[in-house]
Design a protein around this motif. Structure first.
Motif, short mmCIF file in Angstrom:
data_model
loop_
_atom_site.label_atom_id
_atom_site.label_comp_id
_atom_site.label_asym_id
_atom_site.label_seq_id
_atom_site.Cartn_x
_atom_site.Cartn_y
_atom_site.Cartn_z
N UNK A 99 10.70 79.80 23.52
CA UNK A 99 9.53 79.90 22.63
C UNK A 99 9.23 81.35 22.28
N UNK A 100 9.50 82.27 23.23
CA UNK A 100 9.15 83.68 22.97
C UNK A 100 10.06 84.27 21.89
N UNK A 101 11.33 83.92 21.91
CA UNK A 101 12.23 84.46 20.88
C UNK A 101 12.01 83.74 19.55
N UNK A 102 11.68 82.45 19.63
CA UNK A 102 11.41 81.69 18.39
C UNK A 102 10.16 82.25 17.72
N UNK A 103 9.13 82.55 18.51
CA UNK A 103 7.90 83.14 17.93
C UNK A 103 8.21 84.47 17.26
N UNK A 104 9.05 85.28 17.94
CA UNK A 104 9.41 86.58 17.38
C UNK A 104 10.14 86.40 16.04
N UNK A 105 11.09 85.47 16.01
CA UNK A 105 11.87 85.26 14.78
C UNK A 105 10.95 84.78 13.65
N UNK A 160 20.76 73.64 23.80
CA UNK A 160 21.54 73.35 22.60
C UNK A 160 21.71 71.85 22.36
N UNK A 161 21.57 71.07 23.45
CA UNK A 161 21.78 69.62 23.31
C UNK A 161 20.53 68.93 22.78
N UNK A 162 19.45 69.70 22.55
CA UNK A 162 18.17 69.04 22.28
C UNK A 162 17.84 68.83 20.81
N UNK A 163 18.69 69.27 19.90
CA UNK A 163 18.30 69.08 18.50
C UNK A 163 19.41 68.39 17.70
N UNK A 164 19.06 68.03 16.48
CA UNK A 164 19.99 67.30 15.61
C UNK A 164 20.91 68.29 14.90
N UNK A 180 12.08 74.30 15.67
CA UNK A 180 12.89 73.80 16.78
C UNK A 180 13.35 74.97 17.67
N UNK A 181 14.14 74.62 18.67
CA UNK A 181 14.61 75.62 19.64
C UNK A 181 15.47 76.68 18.95
N UNK A 182 15.20 77.93 19.26
CA UNK A 182 15.97 79.03 18.66
C UNK A 182 17.40 78.98 19.20
N UNK A 183 18.38 78.94 18.31
CA UNK A 183 19.79 78.93 18.75
C UNK A 183 20.30 77.55 19.11
N UNK A 184 19.48 76.53 18.89
CA UNK A 184 19.91 75.15 19.21
C UNK A 184 20.94 74.72 18.19
#
Ligand code: N01
Length: 532
Positions: free
Chosen positions: A294-300, A485-489, A321-325
């Protein structure tokens, strides 16, 4: 040699980086080989993906073969991330330098491969009427090669040209003065949109899911830096191979959550300023701990808001969604392109593209006029190229039937019931989660070693044992759960193409762990395989 009715030790399918290296190694080991390639030239991915802005986002000094010290010394990359024409020129140079073309049949697609159990031979057929008998088949068909072309309603009514980024015309496309529609916002779209926008009169981008993208900060390579790398190239190669991704970049193993918010901000700013995929190496737990992610996603997302002037567009471009997923993208001026008055973003996440008409693309009853459409809609990843051929193994079972619920392989190199069929960077191997050329070299080296071992011991066939294959499939699945990485479509799980089974296809346990496992299997006389 005429290939219409011939016999070789191995047929290689595809003359991309995998097929070229396979041909080279087979010859080195004294095996006869014939390669079939659909295009009229070598290069695979880099032959087909000629869209504007196409370049590799692994640094060129690492995205290159390592097998020949002479090649390493004589080839000089011009940019940090080389553009597609230069990578294609490199593939052509390799083909010429090692005299590979004489065993490649261009503009020829393999349509079927059938295993004859009595003779322990494959019969390989092509769309040009070739029928070749081979002891081995090496699939070098690529992981992202079968274009995904969604069957949009009314597509045949559209009066302009429709391009797919992965099947770009060789002569290029001039969009000057045109109204262009781009469908998709993955890596290919993100690379091409700024350049298409620079030419087009109007650009409409249809986005189903926003991607995270990090600036490339691509630049000409400093000759002194290149000379330093070349002075000890093997050291860089070794460092790269010891990394889970198979390529080297600065990596901070510290967990993000152990840093203070101020420290994290500083760290993310520094990593952002370096740019590219290494941004994900800012902390060690980003792909394993949602709170850290969440911290890197917020930054991005804050970066997107700082670049994109219209708040509504910035919001639409911000993934939740998850950053890098999904595969992280790398760009040059992507977000800034949406500040241009002639560039428009259309959200199709809740209201999908309804249809095409002669004039353009319809969403929620509104027609977006276009003179040309670019489908940057990706690929049927990992297994799509296998699906295009009729591959028949023992007992008449086809690979498509066996893989109906998802691919099943042992180590990603072979599948039970399909003896002597090698899959270079196949599903269940690190493949797309590693630096592809390093993954290719490791696979091909291992495969030709097995072939030589069989020659020495008089074995005619190799084939995974079902129990070991099942355990590997289970292991690939289990380790994928450890990563966010397994958590998104994503296309990693086949979710981008409707109707495909949802299975995490690449092996995420890391390149060195995987290599160690392959070496152990070899050292134990190919444990997990039946050699007969
Ligand atoms: O394909 P993608 P790509 N309606 O699948 C959208 C490698 N690569 O060609 O996300 C509307 O990533 C789809 O939406 P969604 C790299 O590994 C490397 O861009 O499925 N939209 C998505 O936005 C990369 O990951 C490099 O919801 C539709 C887009 O199309 C991989 O190739 C460069 C749709 C497809 O994105 C694939 O990248 C380029 C529909 N019906 C590629 N169907 C470098 O090394 C699909 N989409 C730089």
């Amino acid at each position: 040699m005429s290939s219409s009715h011939s016999s070789v030790d191995a047929v290689v399918v595809g003359a991309g980086f995998g097929g070229l290296y396979a041909l080279y190694c087979l010859r080195q080991m004294g095996f006869s080989a014939l390669c079939f390639e659909g295009g009229d030239g070598v290069g695979g991915t880099w032959y087909w993906n000629r869209y504007p802005g196409a370049r590799c986002d692994v640094e060129s000094l690492q995205y290159s073969y390592s097998f020949s010290p002479e090649l390493d010394q004589e080839w000089t990359w011009s940019e940090k991330y080389s553009p597609q024409p230069e990578i294609l020129a490199y593939a052509n140079h390799v083909a010429d330098r090692f005299d590979l073309r004489r065993d490649i049949r261009f503009e020829t697609r393999v349509t079927a491969a059938t295993f004859d159990e009595a003779r322990a031979l494959w019969t390989v057929e092509t769309d040009r009427g070739d029928c070749v008998a081979a002891r081995f088949v090496m699939m070098a068909v690529g992981c992202l090669s079968a274009a995904n072309k969604p069957p949009f309603e009314g597509i045949e009514d559209f009066r302009g040209p429709i391009y797919h980024t992965g099947e770009w015309p060789q002569e290029g496309v001039d969009f000057t003065g045109q109204r262009v529609a781009v469908i998709g916002t993955g890596s290919s779209a993100i690379q091409s949109i700024p350049l298409i926008a620079a030419e087009a009169k109007a650009l409409t981008v249809f986005q189903r899911t926003p991607s995270y993208t990090v600036p490339a900060y691509n630049a000409k390579l400093d000759p002194d830096y290149v000379a330093r790398v070349k002075a000890d190239y093997p050291a860089l190669r070794a460092k790269a191979r010891s990394r889970p991704t198979g390529f080297y970049f600065p990596f901070n193993a510290q967990p993000a959550l152990e840093a203070t918010p101020e420290e994290r901000q500083r760290q993310y700013e520094e990593a952002w300023a370096r740019g590219g995929l290494p941004f994900l190496g800012a902390y060690g737990d980003l792909l394993f701990n949602k709170q850290a992610n969440d911290t890197i996603a917020d930054f991005a997302r804050s970066k997107i808001r700082s670049i994109v002037k219209d708040p509504g567009t910035a919001e639409l471009l911000s993934p939740d969604n998850v950053f890098g997923c999904k595969r992280l993208c790398v760009d040059t001026d992507y977000y800034a392109t949406f500040n241009k008055p002639h560039v428009k973003l259309v959200d199709v996440s809740k209201t999908p593209i309804e249809r095409f008409t002669a004039e353009g693309v319809v969403v929620a009853g509104k027609t977006y006029p276009a003179d040309a459409v670019v489908c940057a809609t990706g690929f049927a990843a990992m297994t799509g190229s296998y699906d295009k051929m009729r591959i028949t193994g023992r007992g008449g079972l086809t690979l498509a039937e066996k893989w109906a619920a998802g691919p099943r392989t042992y180590l990603g190199v072979a599948s039970a019931g399909f003896p002597n069929l090698f899959m270079i960077t196949g599903p269940g191997s690190p493949s797309v989660l590693a630096s592809m050329i390093q993954a290719i070299e490791q696979h091909v080296d291992w495969m030709v070693d097995l072939m030589a071992h069989m020659r020495d011991t008089g074995a005619r066939t190799f084939e995974p044992k079902v129990a070991d294959e099942d355990a590997w499939v289970e292991h690939v699945n289990e380790v994928s759960q450890v990563s966010l990485r397994s958590t998104c479509s994503s296309w990693y799980v086949g979710a981008n193409v409707p109707g495909r089974p949802r299975v995490f296809m690449p092996y995420i346990g890391g390149f060195p762990v995987y290599v160690q496992k392959c070496n152990e299997v070899m050292d134990t006389g190919y444990d997990g395989f039946v050699l007969d």
